[in-house]
Write a protein that holds these residues in place. Structure first.
Motif, PDB file in Angstrom:
ATOM      1  N   HIS A   1       0.836  -1.195   0.000  1.00  0.00           N
ATOM      2  CA  HIS A   1       0.000   0.000   0.000  1.00  0.00           C
ATOM      3  C   HIS A   1       0.879   1.256   0.000  1.00  0.00           C
ATOM      4  CE1 HIS A   1      -2.926   2.923   1.788  1.00  0.00           C
ATOM      5  NE2 HIS A   1      -3.810   2.189   1.148  1.00  0.00           N
ATOM      6  N   TYR A   2       0.281   2.382  -0.367  1.00  0.00           N
ATOM      7  CA  TYR A   2       0.992   3.658  -0.321  1.00  0.00           C
ATOM      8  C   TYR A   2       1.660   3.876   1.032  1.00  0.00           C
ATOM      9  CZ  TYR A   2       1.403   8.527   1.026  1.00  0.00           C
ATOM     10  OH  TYR A   2       1.860   9.703   1.556  1.00  0.00           O
TER      11      TYR A   2
ATOM     12  N   VAL B   1      -6.451  11.997  -5.307  1.00  0.00           N
ATOM     13  CA  VAL B   1      -6.514  10.908  -4.328  1.00  0.00           C
ATOM     14  C   VAL B   1      -6.030  11.407  -2.967  1.00  0.00           C
ATOM     15  CG1 VAL B   1      -5.695   8.589  -3.735  1.00  0.00           C
ATOM     16  CG2 VAL B   1      -6.098   9.191  -6.128  1.00  0.00           C
ATOM     17  N   ASP B   2      -6.740  10.998  -1.922  1.00  0.00           N
ATOM     18  CA  ASP B   2      -6.299  11.251  -0.544  1.00  0.00           C
ATOM     19  C   ASP B   2      -5.553   9.999  -0.081  1.00  0.00           C
ATOM     20  OD1 ASP B   2      -5.950  11.849   2.117  1.00  0.00           O
ATOM     21  OD2 ASP B   2      -8.067  11.633   2.654  1.00  0.00           O
ATOM     22  N   TRP B   3      -4.266   9.927  -0.391  1.00  0.00           N
ATOM     23  CA  TRP B   3      -3.505   8.705  -0.130  1.00  0.00           C
ATOM     24  C   TRP B   3      -3.335   8.425   1.362  1.00  0.00           C
ATOM     25  CZ3 TRP B   3      -2.744   5.721  -4.214  1.00  0.00           C
ATOM     26  CH2 TRP B   3      -2.676   6.299  -5.483  1.00  0.00           C
ATOM     27  N   ASP B   4      -3.148   9.475   2.163  1.00  0.00           N
ATOM     28  CA  ASP B   4      -2.808   9.264   3.577  1.00  0.00           C
ATOM     29  C   ASP B   4      -3.976   9.465   4.522  1.00  0.00           C
ATOM     30  OD1 ASP B   4      -3.092  11.993   3.406  1.00  0.00           O
ATOM     31  OD2 ASP B   4      -1.009  12.473   3.924  1.00  0.00           O
ATOM     32  N   ASN B   5      -5.161   9.734   3.963  1.00  0.00           N
ATOM     33  CA  ASN B   5      -6.383   9.909   4.756  1.00  0.00           C
ATOM     34  C   ASN B   5      -6.309  11.084   5.727  1.00  0.00           C
ATOM     35  OD1 ASN B   5      -8.103   6.685   5.102  1.00  0.00           O
ATOM     36  ND2 ASN B   5      -7.248   7.694   3.316  1.00  0.00           N
TER      37      ASN B   5
ATOM     38  N   GLN C   1      -6.806  16.018  -0.683  1.00  0.00           N
ATOM     39  CA  GLN C   1      -6.189  15.370  -1.836  1.00  0.00           C
ATOM     40  C   GLN C   1      -4.702  15.716  -1.902  1.00  0.00           C
ATOM     41  OE1 GLN C   1      -8.748  16.765  -4.970  1.00  0.00           O
ATOM     42  NE2 GLN C   1     -10.039  14.943  -4.884  1.00  0.00           N
TER      43      GLN C   1
ATOM     44  N   SER D   1      -9.731  -2.361  -7.974  1.00  0.00           N
ATOM     45  CA  SER D   1     -10.559  -2.029  -6.810  1.00  0.00           C
ATOM     46  C   SER D   1     -11.710  -3.002  -6.601  1.00  0.00           C
ATOM     47  CB  SER D   1     -11.129  -0.612  -6.967  1.00  0.00           C
ATOM     48  OG  SER D   1     -11.950  -0.531  -8.120  1.00  0.00           O
TER      49      SER D   1
ATOM     50  N   HIS E   1      -5.615  -0.202  -3.697  1.00  0.00           N
ATOM     51  CA  HIS E   1      -6.417   0.866  -4.295  1.00  0.00           C
ATOM     52  C   HIS E   1      -7.018   1.749  -3.211  1.00  0.00           C
ATOM     53  CE1 HIS E   1      -9.767   2.818  -6.462  1.00  0.00           C
ATOM     54  NE2 HIS E   1      -8.954   2.729  -7.492  1.00  0.00           N
ATOM     55  N   GLU E   2      -7.161   3.038  -3.526  1.00  0.00           N
ATOM     56  CA  GLU E   2      -7.583   4.028  -2.544  1.00  0.00           C
ATOM     57  C   GLU E   2      -9.050   3.944  -2.144  1.00  0.00           C
ATOM     58  OE1 GLU E   2      -7.709   5.969  -6.680  1.00  0.00           O
ATOM     59  OE2 GLU E   2      -6.365   4.641  -5.568  1.00  0.00           O
TER      60      GLU E   2
ATOM     61  N   GLY F   1     -10.608   1.624  -0.647  1.00  0.00           N
ATOM     62  CA  GLY F   1     -10.621   1.163   0.739  1.00  0.00           C
ATOM     63  C   GLY F   1     -11.420  -0.090   0.975  1.00  0.00           C
TER      64      GLY F   1
END
Length: 611
Positions: free
Chosen positions: A324-325, A433-437, A441, A550, A562-563, A565
């Motif tokens: 994952h990222y 994309v919000d990779w790190d939550n 974005q 996804s 994939h983002e 989730g």
């Protein structure tokens, strides 16, 4: 439907209408000076149906809901002149866009004349500032009746480079809409904007425009089974947008085509648009794809030289999620191999394609290095995985980003000039994309243009190195369908050159991609992500599809690297699609806790392939 007119009747009506419109235009010019005649927003065909060739005093607000009744897009806050020509029950108008303004036709300078099977339109002056000012320019168009369809092609000439030309059509009935053969939806009173390819320039905008894999829009009127099909008959990849604005009687449709941004010109000949009435989904799709097959030289699946035998026999795709990222490891190389050994005991391995998603370290963050990740087992572990998988009979396909590079990676300096820009010059970043939550974005990724030599060569060399070192069977190009009208270079030609160069060097290694648009079918035979379910049989004459990265894994529905989730896994349908190769996504807990569900997918794949 209006009664078809004979050619003699058509010529008579055109002659009368043309003479009348010229006289009226001259009288209007004398009376109004430089101010264009404004049409009332409520001005409709109160005097009855217009004859072919009539010039009608329309405006941008004519015949549509003002103010909008549903979801809407930005628009002018005044009546923009839109004089339109009646033909075959439709009304046709035009707009011309440069990089500094928008122009309409000067109604008093608009002429029509008969041609074989239709009309020719010419206007030798344009208006701007909502009709308050005039500009030098010329628009010509031809309207031609072909069976149950009307074709319109237009050309524009101005003193400045032309950015785009829009055909404005009235007479398209309200109804459910299909974007390129995707399932019909009812927009109710919403305005709809659809773009080709990659959503026509902006993947995500504040209004959320939808995407088209091919410029084909179907409208199914509420009171009829027959449909109206709007399609572009282009022979190259160009940005197109279709905007449907509802009114009581029907849609006002804008069919927009952008000129090639990397070839600025003061003239632009837009490709024909085709409007077919009283047709069917199958007939519209067949006609459209017959054109595409000729225009883009798209081969049929059964005769494709770029499809190896193993790809034709693929009955199951197994997506093994790596890192994952954030650095979270779903499956390292050793665990991936254990999973494949178990699958080989349940199904012939030579019927399985193994998609290695995020095999190269932190998802997207480590783009564009593409080397095995030490935390997953390093080079030795990756080599052992691919070698043992091949011995079992599996085919392996690692993932590469076709157009994404992290600006923080040391290698980025060598390709920094290949970042993409929009038609108007704005830089494009992969920032959706919000990779790190953190609920924001992230913006550290550049969107890259394969038409630029430096980036294409870099990616070619990375893919070639993996093929040579590890003997993989295919390579996967992430966001393959991501074309943008970049002034730097043509992304489509860059993608074509990349795939062609790799094929010449490694003729037995196949290409696959995420998402597609029609012209990509010429040289990429397999994709994941497929939504054209209404016309699947037509599209899949040329290519095959499996389910997306996804796609939820069995159990709680994790989407792995994939983002998205967590999605919903359906134990009844196994979340399988009828129009895609059965696909099994495997994340961290899949093999440990969901082997029964894994086996159910495997058995379904065997049943579909009669194994």
């Amino acid at each position: 439907m209006p009664k078809p007119r004979t050619r003699r009747e058509l010529l008579k009506d055109i002659g009368l209408a043309s003479a009348g419109s010229i006289a009226a235009g001259l009288r209007g010019d004398a009376a109004a000076g430089r101010t264009a005649v404004r049409a009332s927003p409520s001005a409709e065909q109160a005097a009855g149906p217009a004859a072919d060739g009539d010039v009608l005093p329309r405006a941008s607000t004519t015949g549509v809901f003002i103010p909008p009744r549903g979801r809407s897009f930005q628009k002018f806050s005044f009546d923009f002149p839109e004089p339109s020509v009646a033909f075959d029950g439709f009304e046709f108008g035009f707009r011309v866009f440069t990089h500094e303004n928008v122009y309409g036709l000067a109604d008093g300078r608009l002429r029509t004349s008969p041609i074989e099977g239709g009309l020719e339109i010419a206007c030798d002056e344009l208006v701007w500032a909502g009709g308050q000012e005039r500009a030098r320019g010329r628009v010509t168009a031809r309207l031609t009746r072909r069976g149950d369809a009307v074709e319109c092609e237009a050309a524009a000439e101005m003193e400045r480079p032309i950015k785009a030309v829009a055909l404005v059509v009235r007479g398209v009935p309200r109804g459910r809409i299909s974007a390129a053969g995707a399932p019909f939806f009812d927009p109710r009173d919403d305005e709809v904007l659809l773009g080709y390819p990659f959503s026509g320039g902006d993947l995500f905008g504040p209004q959320g425009n939808g995407g088209l894999t091919t410029p084909l829009v179907l409208v199914q009127p509420r009171d009829a089974a027959a449909i109206v099909a709007l399609s572009s008959l282009d022979d190259r990849v160009r940005t197109k947008r279709v905007y449907l604005q509802p009114g009581e009687a029907g849609y006002r449709v804008e069919a927009i085509v952008e000129a090639d941004a990397w070839r600025p010109s003061t003239t632009f000949h837009a490709p024909p648009w085709r409007i077919a009435r009283a047709t069917t989904i199958a007939a519209a799709a067949d006609a459209h794809y017959a054109h595409l097959e000729r225009a883009f030289r798209i081969p049929r699946w059964d005769a494709r030289p770029d499809v190896p035998d193993w790809m034709r026999r693929t009955a199951l795709v197994v997506t093994l999620h790596g890192m994952h990222y954030t650095g979270y490891v779903f499956n390292d190389y050793a665990r991936m191999l254990t999973i494949l050994e178990w699958i080989a005991s349940r199904m012939p391995a030579d019927r399985v394609l193994v998609f290695l998603a995020s095999w190269d370290g932190r998802y997207y963050w480590d783009y564009p290095a593409y080397v095995p990740a030490p935390r997953m087992g390093g080079e030795a572990g990756f080599r052992a995985l691919v070698s043992r998988a091949r011995a079992l009979g599996f085919r392996t396909m690692p993932m590469f980003g076709a157009n994404a590079a992290n600006r923080h990676q040391p290698a980025f300096a060598r390709v920094a000039g290949a970042f993409a820009t929009k038609v108007d010059g704005d830089r494009v970043d992969l920032n959706w994309v919000d990779w790190d939550n953190d609920r924001h974005q992230d913006g550290w990724l550049s969107y890259m243009n394969l038409g630029v030599d430096a980036w294409r060569q870099w990616l070619h060399d990375r893919i070639a190195a993996v093929i040579e070192r590890y003997d993989v069977d295919a390579y996967f190009l992430d966001i393959a369908g991501g074309w943008i009208n970049d002034p730097k270079a043509d992304m489509h030609e860059g993608m074509r050159r990349l795939v062609a160069d790799l094929r010449r060097r490694f003729p037995r290694v196949a290409a696959a991609g995420e998402m597609h648009y029609d012209a990509l079918l010429e040289f990429i035979p397999m994709y994941h992500s497929f939504g054209q379910t209404l016309i699947a049989d037509v599209v899949q004459r040329h290519a095959r599809f499996f389910q997306h990265l996804s796609h939820p894994a069995p159990g709680r529905g994790s989407t792995g690297v994939h983002e998205a989730g967590i999605c919903r896994w359906n134990p009844q349908t196994l979340s399988l699609s009828d129009t895609a190769i059965p696909t099994l996504n495997i994340v961290d807990d899949t093999f440990a806790t969901c082997r029964a569900e894994m086996d159910a997918v495997i058995q379904q794949a065997r049943a579909r392939a009669s194994i």
